[in-house]
Design an enzyme around this catalytic site. Structure first.
Site, PDB file in Angstrom:
ATOM      1  N   SER A 122      25.515 -94.283-101.146  1.00  0.00           N
ATOM      2  CA  SER A 122      24.762 -95.440-102.152  1.00  0.00           C
ATOM      3  C   SER A 122      23.393 -95.553-102.045  1.00  0.00           C
ATOM      4  O   SER A 122      22.869 -94.229-102.397  1.00  0.00           O
ATOM      5  CB  SER A 122      25.618 -96.691-101.704  1.00  0.00           C
ATOM      6  OG  SER A 122      25.348 -97.632-102.806  1.00  0.00           O
ATOM      7  N   GLU A 219      27.941 -88.913-107.602  1.00  0.00           N
ATOM      8  CA  GLU A 219      28.729 -90.361-107.577  1.00  0.00           C
ATOM      9  C   GLU A 219      27.829 -91.578-108.187  1.00  0.00           C
ATOM     10  O   GLU A 219      26.651 -91.334-107.961  1.00  0.00           O
ATOM     11  CB  GLU A 219      29.756 -90.504-106.554  1.00  0.00           C
ATOM     12  CG  GLU A 219      28.598 -90.603-105.391  1.00  0.00           C
ATOM     13  CD  GLU A 219      28.581 -92.237-105.208  1.00  0.00           C
ATOM     14  OE1 GLU A 219      29.278 -93.003-105.230  1.00  0.00           O
ATOM     15  OE2 GLU A 219      27.585 -92.381-104.345  1.00  0.00           O
ATOM     16  N   HIS A 284      31.821 -94.383-103.784  1.00  0.00           N
ATOM     17  CA  HIS A 284      32.313 -95.608-103.902  1.00  0.00           C
ATOM     18  C   HIS A 284      33.804 -95.970-104.031  1.00  0.00           C
ATOM     19  O   HIS A 284      34.197 -96.356-105.037  1.00  0.00           O
ATOM     20  CB  HIS A 284      31.680 -96.666-104.884  1.00  0.00           C
ATOM     21  CG  HIS A 284      30.016 -96.714-104.609  1.00  0.00           C
ATOM     22  ND1 HIS A 284      29.114 -95.696-104.728  1.00  0.00           N
ATOM     23  CD2 HIS A 284      29.302 -97.864-103.781  1.00  0.00           C
ATOM     24  CE1 HIS A 284      27.764 -96.030-104.408  1.00  0.00           C
ATOM     25  NE2 HIS A 284      27.975 -97.313-103.781  1.00  0.00           N
TER      26      HIS A 284
END
Length: 314
Positions: A122, A219, A284
């Site tokens: 992230s 992502e 995620h």
């Protein structure tokens, strides 16, 4: 104009062993204490000795989305990494804040310490890029200690545990959901992470000029299809995707219906003429596989797999 240098393999850290001391840091957003304690219990169950950095449970007094002061967060990471008794550094959670503190880290001390296990994803993407560019160290795009996915999903835990202790057993990566978006097969060195962080890193000291010769893993979370279009278009226009060898796509949680996201991914990436594999199971997602960054590998769209040429850790 000279073409950017290709992405090259990075120095891999040593694997972990039972009894190793590992540090937990919070370079991004605030950490819920109950989830932190649950994650520490998992690490202890692996016969690791987790040590929590001094400011992990801090919250910035006015910017409540930060886990304390930028300098404190940078100092925690630097001190944890340079500590010779620490074999690895785990991020507690993502959120936002890594870009604010990345320039405050003592990168000379990091380089002098040599490669160590570093885990997160992230917002931690900004730190993965910095470790690659400023230190030349491979890192692990993997779950955070206090992340809900890590705490509730056994397969996520096992992917990280096996990578840390028995990296030879996780040379072929990809969930059953993986499939070809664009056919083909390519060899390169892994890099990437959260696509919005890669785009926001353009023009910074850690923003690589291109992914030439690389296998780019992408992502994200919470980016609507039109925003993903904008992010990918920025990467395309900047030259960041020039010469990329192949692309592996992870999860797109809270980005809208996947079929709408898929149309954007195919539109923006399909014209590159390289293999693209979708839904590989990192990021995620309900199950988040651990994927090494900075390691040579083969992306095979036909088999829908990423196969490492060498184990993630030595």
């Amino acid at each position: 104009m000279t073409a950017p240098a290709p992405v090259t393999p990075l120095a891999r850290p040593a694997r972990l062993r039972a009894g190793d001391r590992v540090a937990v840091v919070a370079p991004c957003g605030p950490v819920p204490e109950e989830r932190l304690q649950a994650g520490l219990a998992v690490l202890r169950g692996w016969d690791l000795e987790p040590v929590v950095a001094p400011h992990v449970l801090d919250t910035h007094p006015t910017l409540r989305y930060l886990a304390g002061d930028d300098r404190d967060r940078a100092r925690d990471l630097t001190e944890a990494y340079r500590d010779p008794s620490v074999a690895g550094v785990f991020c507690a959670r993502g959120g936002y804040g890594a870009q604010r503190m990345v320039d405050l880290i003592d990168w000379r001390a990091i380089r002098d310490a040599g490669p160590k296990v570093f885990v997160g994803y992230s917002d931690v993407t900004a730190l993965h890029e910095a470790f690659a560019v400023r230190a030349g160290f491979a890192t692990l795009h993997g779950p955070m200690v206090a992340a809900a996915t890590f705490l509730r999903d056994p397969r996520t835990q096992e992917s990280l545990r096996a990578t840390l202790f028995d990296p030879e057993t996780v040379r072929v990566l990809g969930l059953e959901t993986a499939r070809a978006l664009v056919p083909g097969r390519a060899r390169g060195v892994t890099l990437g992470g959260c696509v919005s962080l890669l785009a926001s890193g353009l023009g910074t000291p850690d923003g690589r000029a291109s992914a030439r010769g690389g296998l780019l893993l992408l992502e994200d979370i919470g980016e609507e299809p039109y925003r993903l279009d904008r992010i990918l278009t920025q990467l395309l226009r900047s030259g960041r995707l020039d010469g990329v060898a192949g692309i592996g796509l992870g999860s797109w949680e809270e980005c809208g219906p996947y079929e709408e996201v898929r149309v954007v991914l195919a539109d923006r990436l399909g014209g590159l003429g390289v293999p693209v594999v979708e839904q590989m199971g990192f990021g995620h997602s309900g199950t988040a596989l651990t994927v090494p960054l900075g390691v040579p590998a083969v992306l095979d769209a036909g088999a829908a797999t990423l196969t490492l040429d060498a184990p993630a850790l030595v």
